[in-house]
Design an enzyme around this catalytic site. Structure first.
Site, mmCIF file in Angstrom:
data_model
loop_
_atom_site.group_PDB
_atom_site.id
_atom_site.type_symbol
_atom_site.label_atom_id
_atom_site.label_comp_id
_atom_site.label_asym_id
_atom_site.label_seq_id
_atom_site.Cartn_x
_atom_site.Cartn_y
_atom_site.Cartn_z
ATOM 1 N N ARG B 124 0.981 15.004 3.677
ATOM 2 C CA ARG B 124 2.035 14.121 4.179
ATOM 3 C C ARG B 124 3.171 14.911 4.835
ATOM 4 O O ARG B 124 4.198 14.341 5.204
ATOM 5 C CB ARG B 124 2.600 13.261 3.044
ATOM 6 C CG ARG B 124 1.763 12.020 2.728
ATOM 7 C CD ARG B 124 2.243 11.304 1.484
ATOM 8 N NE ARG B 124 3.640 11.019 1.511
ATOM 9 C CZ ARG B 124 4.530 11.378 0.566
ATOM 10 N NH1 ARG B 124 4.133 12.038 -0.507
ATOM 11 N NH2 ARG B 124 5.794 11.090 0.687
ATOM 12 N N LYS B 125 2.975 16.220 4.993
ATOM 13 C CA LYS B 125 3.997 17.061 5.638
ATOM 14 C C LYS B 125 3.865 16.971 7.160
ATOM 15 O O LYS B 125 3.564 17.960 7.841
ATOM 16 C CB LYS B 125 3.863 18.503 5.148
ATOM 17 C CG LYS B 125 4.126 18.625 3.643
ATOM 18 C CD LYS B 125 3.992 20.060 3.143
ATOM 19 C CE LYS B 125 4.326 20.112 1.646
ATOM 20 N NZ LYS B 125 4.191 21.471 1.082
ATOM 21 N N THR B 126 4.095 15.800 7.692
ATOM 22 C CA THR B 126 3.946 15.568 9.125
ATOM 23 C C THR B 126 5.316 15.449 9.794
ATOM 24 O O THR B 126 6.334 15.300 9.121
ATOM 25 C CB THR B 126 3.154 14.278 9.368
ATOM 26 O OG1 THR B 126 3.836 13.192 8.715
ATOM 27 C CG2 THR B 126 1.748 14.384 8.801
ATOM 28 N N THR B 257 -0.155 20.436 10.186
ATOM 29 C CA THR B 257 0.695 19.504 10.931
ATOM 30 C C THR B 257 2.110 20.006 11.131
ATOM 31 O O THR B 257 2.746 19.676 12.118
ATOM 32 C CB THR B 257 0.755 18.133 10.205
ATOM 33 O OG1 THR B 257 1.042 18.361 8.818
ATOM 34 C CG2 THR B 257 -0.566 17.400 10.329
#
Lengths: 271, 271, 271, 271, 271, 271
Positions: B124-126, B257
Site C-alpha cells: 500500500r506504499k503507493t 511503487t
C-alpha cells in the site's frame, strides 16, 4: 495549495468501502519518524491528511529540515480510528516528497563543489496530481521550482524554431506574452545561444549539450546582461559538478521529481 | 479506473490559466517513444489524457510489453493545440507507470533464478492519487497487486497482536470479516507463524525476517495446506533471490511503487 | 482551460432537478447573435458548454473579433432539448467575457491616442471561478493578462515594505523567487521608484499616483534598462489617456474584469 | 448554498502551485472596508472563504446593510498566511455581490418614486458559477430572485407559442407542471395578455413592450385576480420609473446581475 | 440532470482499482430486460452510464412505459469490457427508478378509483444523491414531483406556526418569498385550514388527518378559489382511495421514494 | 468512508439556491427519533451531514442497536439555520440505512431458526452512490458485506463458463488473480459444484437453485474442506429458512439493499 478534495481522493483510494481493522475506540498519539537520513518535505500535505480526519498535528518540522534516522517529523493526537486511517497516506506523501527534497539537496551540494550560485531546478516532469507538492519539495531541498505550469513562463521550443526560424519564433511569442512573464528559448547549437539572447530571451535553454558545449555557449552569452543560461537534458547527479563548472546559471533535472526514491519513514502509534 | 475528473486535475495543474505557446492551428500526429529499454504500463491512463482532449489514439502497445530504445508506445492524431496540451501529462504518467512495471519485471526475473512460482507483490506504499495506476503497472510487470485498499484484505498487524494476543486478535478480526475477504496475520517471530496459521490466517506475513528466519518459518507452515507465506520488510532487488530461495509464496516490496525511477520516454510530434 | 467539471456546475445550477419546458424532441440549429457592437470573447467556453451536451458547434468567430449588431458569433446544431439546455449558460458566459473584451478594447484605443505601446492590463480582481475566462477575454480585447495567480509573478507590496524596508523586502523575496519568475515592487512615492529598480525589481508598480507623479517616477526609472513601470489604482477609462501620456509601460485596471457591463447577446433557435 | 468545493476552486485559481509572498509566520487581524457607499452582500461567501482557511470571522454586517466609505463589512483573525491567501478572493466575491445589491437598491428606489409595491426582479442572466450568490445579492438589495433555475418556475416562451399556439402551449405545459410550480407565459402583444391569463397563466410576461403598451396590457389583466404582470426586456435604471408607473407587479432586469459594477472594497490587515 | 461527475462516482464505487474479470477483448451487444411487470424509469441515467463508457445505446423505451416480463428497456453495443463495467450500475439505477415509477403508477391507479384528478405526489424524503432521478421517476409513474428542493416552494411548517402564530408566520414568509414561488402552509387542525387560506396560502397541507378530518377541511376550503388542499402523513397504498375520496387535490407519500422495492431487471450480453 | 464532497452533493440537491424558510437566528437542539421498531444504521453518515454544517452531534447510538418507537438515535446542537438545513438529509440517509439494517436483522433471525451460522449477505445490487453506506448497514444488521466492488473478489460467472468451459475459465481467472483475493465460481447445476471446487474455487455460488438442489450441491461439496457454498437468486425473506436448512454457508439477497423499506424516523428540534 493542498485542497480537501485532493485529500479525500487520497484517503478514499486507500480506505475503500468497509475497513474492519480500524474499528478502534479511544484516542491515540502518533509520530512520523525517519528511518534514514534525508531532508523532509510534504509535511504540509501530511498535516492536511490528518486535519481532514480531525486529528490534531501537535508538532512538526519545517520543510527543508535535515533529519537523521530516528528523527521525528510530525506528532499527532486524535481518535485511534482516524489516526490509523490517515497514517499510510501521510507516510506515503511525506516519504515521496522527502525523497525529492533529499535528492535535490544532494544535487545542490554536488553543484556547490564547483559553483557558489548555480541553481538546481526541477522541470515539468512531475507525477500527475502532485505538481505543487513536488515543486515545493524541490524548494525544501534548496532547489528552484522552474516553470510551475505552461502559463507561468513561455518556452520557445525546438519545434517552434524549426517551423518559424529562431528570431521569428521568439518575436511571435513575445507579442503574445504578458509583461509579467519571462520568455525562455531552447537552443541546440552553441551559435544559436547569442541569437536567442539578441532576439530577446530572458533565459537561454542549452538543451542536450556536453559540458564543453555548455561552457562555450555561456561564453557567448556573457555580453547579454541579465540573460540567464540553463543546462538541461538527461543530466544526472554524477554530471552535476561538470555542468556547474561551466558557469551556467541553472541546471535543470527531470530526475529530481520523476525518479527520486522515497525517503524511508515509518509511523508509530500509541508510544 | 481512470476518471475524467482525475484527468482534468492532471491537465489543469499543467496548463494553468493562459498558455500562449500552444495556440497552434491545424492537426498533427504524435508518437510516444521509449528512450531506454523497459516494460510499458500506464498507457490506458495516457490514452485517457488524449481522449479527454478529443485526440484519437490510433495505435498503442499492450501494457506489459517490453520495449527497446526507439520503440513506439502510442500514436495519436488530433488538433495540434490539444496534442501539445496532452503530451507532457501523457509522458509523465506513462513514464512513471512504466518505471514501476520495469522495476517489477526486474524483481520477477531475479526471483525466477531461485523459484518458479514465488510472487513479487506491491504494497500500500503507493503515490497518493495513483493507487490504481500503480497497482496495474505492477501487474503489467508480472507482479501481484497485493491489497488494493484497507477493505480488500484484512491485515492483523503487530499492534493488534500486542494488544490482544495473537489468537484473540485473529479471532476478533475474523468475526468482523466477510466470507469474501482473506485474513493475513503479521508475525515477527518464527514461532508465531504456525500459531497464526492455526488461528485461521489465510496468509502469514513474515515481517522483517532474515532469509534464514524466513525459511524456518516456511518450514513451520508446511503442514497448513492452503496457508500462504509472505516475506516483507525493506527487501531490495538484491535481496530477492535469497528470499525467493526460502520457499515463501510471496515477496512484497514497497520500493516497486515508491522508489522506481521513471522509464525515459519522449513525445515526438508531426513526424 | 475550461474543464467539464466547471461546465457541469454551470449547467447544473441553471437546470435544476426537473425542467418540463425543455422536453422537446428532434434536432435544431441555433445562432448566438450580437445585439450591440463589441469585441467577442468566451467563445471557447460557450463551445465547451454545447459540446458537453453533445451539441456541435459548426462555426464560430475567433475571440477578439469585432462584431456589429446582428453579427453571428457561433452556430450550433444538435438535439433541441440539449440546445435549449445550453443556450442560457452559453449566452451568459459569452456575454460576460465579451463585455470584458469590449471594455478592454475601449481602454486600449483610448491609450493609443497618447502612446503607441503602453499595455492595458487586468489585475487579480476577477470574478471568483472565472479567472482564466476573464484573463483570456482581456487578451481578446488587446490587453495584457498581468499576473495570472499569486504564483505567477512575485509582488512585493506596501505592507511587506512597511515591515522590512524596501531594499530588504525585495532582497528577501528575490531569494525565494525562482529564476523563472519576475518580481514587481509596489511603491507609493516617486523617490521610491528608483530604489525599487536599484534593488532589482523587474517591474515597478506606481500605486495610486497622479499622472504628474507617475511621469516623474517614469523619469527616475529611465536609467534602469529593462525595468518596466506600471500605473495602477482606481484608473478609469477617462483617466487612461492622461496616464498613457506619462510614458509608463503598463496601465492596470481592475474595472476591466470586475465592472465591465455584459455585451448584449441573444440566442436564436430553429432559423 | 456555498460549498467547500466551490471555495476551493476560487482559492486554487488565485493561489497556484507555489506562492512565495505569503510565507508569513504568526497571526494577524483583517478588516474588509468599503471605499464607496453601497449595499453589502456576499458576506456569507466571503466568510466561507476565510473559514475554509481556518480564519475566524469575528464580526460581520448583515447582507443588505447600507455602508458609507470607511464602513467595515467584516473582521477576521487568523494565521497571517491564511488571511493573506483569502483576502483577494473575499474582496472579489463581496465586491461583486455588493455591486449587485447596490444596483438593485438603486432600481428599487427609483421604482418607489412611482409605485409602492412593484417588485424589481433579477433574471437567469447571471454569471456562470454564481447563480446563488447573485440571486441572494439581489434579495439583499431589496429585489426579488425571480426564477432560480429552469425547474423552479415554468416559462412558456414565444417559440413555444409560435409552434403550438398560445392556448395549446399553456395547456401542454400545465399538464406537465407540478402543483407546486407557477406557470408564466411570455406575450409580445397587448391582446395576448388576457388570452394568457384566461389560459391559466399565474404570471404574464410583457416582453419588450413600451411603458404605454405595458399599461394597456396591465389594464386588460385587471379582471384576472391573482394573475401578476411582469415587464421585461432591456429595461434600464432610467426606464424604471416609467414602467413602475404602469401598474405592473414586477419589473425584471438582466442588468442587475450581468452588468452591475463591483462595489469598491479593500482589505486591511494588521491594524 | 445527470452529470458525468455523478456517473463517475457510481462506476468508481463499483469497479475499484483492478478488476480482473472484465478484461475481455472485442465488441458485444447487451439488453436490459424486465423480469417482472412494471413501469420503466431511470433510463436516461442508465444511458448516461453507458455513454460515459463510450458504449452506444441503440434503442430504449421512453420513461413511463409499462413493461411485461421479458420486455426490453434498453439495447447497447460497445466494447465488451465497457459493457460489462456498466451493466451492474445501469441495472441498479434503472431498477431503483423503475421501482419508484411502478409504485407511483399503482398509487395513481388506486386514486383513480375514487377521483379523476387527485394528484399523487412525492416528498423530499428521497435517497441522498438521487433527488432528480427519483423525482423524474415519480413523474414517469404518473405522479407529481411536489417540491424539488427547499428553494422551489416555501413551506410554512408547524414549528413556524407554533412560534409566530399562523397568520404572522404566513405573512413573514410571504414577505420573503419571490412572486415566482408558491407558499404552502401546514395545518394540523381542520379549523386552521381556512385560516391558512385566508392568510394567503397557495396550498394548504392537511397533515396527519384522518380521511374524515381531511374531508371536513376540504369543505372549509371550498370558498377559496385557486387554493389547493394536500393530504400528507404516513399515507399508504391501502389508504389512497379513502383520501382520494375526500376531494383533496394532492395526496403526497414519502413511501413512493423511500420504500418502493426495486423493479426486477436483468442485463443480458451477447445475444 | 463518507467524504465531504458527497455530503455537499446531498445538501446541495436539497437546499437549492435560496431557501427563505431557514433564515432563523440563534441556536437549537435536535433529536433523531424512531417512529417504529428496527435496527439503526447510517448514523456515521447522518453525523457527517451535521458536522459539515458545523452542528455538533452530542450523542448517538451505535450502528446495529435495536430501537423501539420513541427511541433516540442522535442528538445535535448548533445554529438553528444549520440544524434545519441538515435535518431532512440526515433523516433520509439514516432512515434508508436503518431500513436495510432492519431487513437484514429480520433475515438473519429467520435464518437462525434453521442454522446457527449461515451468513446472510448483500450483493452488488446497491443504490448508486451509496455502496459503502449500504454495505455497512448490512453489517449493522448482522449481515455480511459480500463483494464490496469488482476488484474485491473475483467472480467467475455463467457467461465466462459458457465461453471457456468451467475448468478453463477458473484457471484463466486464477492466473490473473492476486493471492490476496478470493475466487468465487457461479454454477447452475448441482454436478458443476464439485467441479468448481476441484478447479480451485474458494466459494461456489449455487445460482437460482431450489432448496433441494442447494442441499444436493452442498452434499457434493462436503469433501472440499474450506470451500464455501453460497445460495443466491431471488431469495426472499420467506425463503430464508428453507435455504438456511440446506447447510449452505452463505445466503445472499439483493433485496436487502435494493428493496428494503426505509425505517420511519423523525427529527424534532428545540425540545
Amino acid at each position: 495549495m493542498i485542497t480537501d478534495t485532493q485529500i479525500e481522493q487520497w484517503l478514499r483510494e486507500d480506505v475503500g468501502h468497509h475497513d474492519v481493522t480500524n474499528q478502534v475506540p479511544g484516542e491515540t498519539t502518533g509520530r512520523l519518524v525517519a528511518k534514514e537520513s534525508g531532508v523532509v518535505a510534504g509535511l504540509e500535505a501530511a498535516t492536511a491528511v490528518f486535519e481532514y480526519l480531525d486529528v490534531s498535528v501537535t508538532d512538526r518540522l519545517k520543510d527543508g529540515t535535515a533529519v537523521k534516522p530516528g528523527g521525528e517529523l510530525l506528532q499527532v493526537v486524535g481518535g485511534a480510528r482516524e489516526v490509523l486511517r490517515g497514517e499510510r497516506v501521510a507516510v506515503n506523501i511525506a516519504g515521496h516528497a522527502s525523497g525529492i527534497a533529499t535528492q535535490t539537496r544532494e544535487a545542490v551540494e554536488r553543484a556547490r563543489t564547483e559553483s557558489e550560485d548555480v541553481a538546481i531546478a526541477a522541470t515539468r516532469k512531475t507525477t500527475p496530481g502532485l505538481r505543487g507538492v513536488e515543486k515545493r519539495a524541490v524548494v525544501a531541498g534548496g532547489g528552484d521550482t522552474h516553470r510551475l505550469d505552461l502559463s507561468h513562463m513561455v518556452m520557445v521550443k525546438d519545434n517552434h524554431v524549426a517551423e518559424l526560424g529562431l528570431e521569428d519564433a521568439v518575436e511571435r511569442f513575445q507579442e503574445r506574452t504578458s509583461f509579467a512573464t519571462k520568455v525562455e528559448v531552447e537552443v541546440g547549437a552553441v551559435t544559436d545561444a547569442p541569437r536567442a539572447a539578441e532576439a530577446g530571451a530572458d533565459i537561454v535553454l542549452l538543451d542536450n549539450m556536453t559540458p564543453e558545449q555548455t561552457q562555450a555557449a555561456v561564453s557567448e552569452l556573457v555580453d547579454y546582461e541579465g540573460v540567464l543560461a540553463e543546462a538541461s537534458g538527461g543530466i544526472t547527479l554524477a554530471d552535476v559538478p561538470a555542468y556547474a563548472a561551466t558557469g551556467v546559471d541553472v541546471i535543470s533535472m527531470g530526475s529530481l521529481t520523476h525518479s527520486a526514491p522515497a525517503l524511508d519513514l515509518s509511523f508509530r502509534t500509541g508510544e
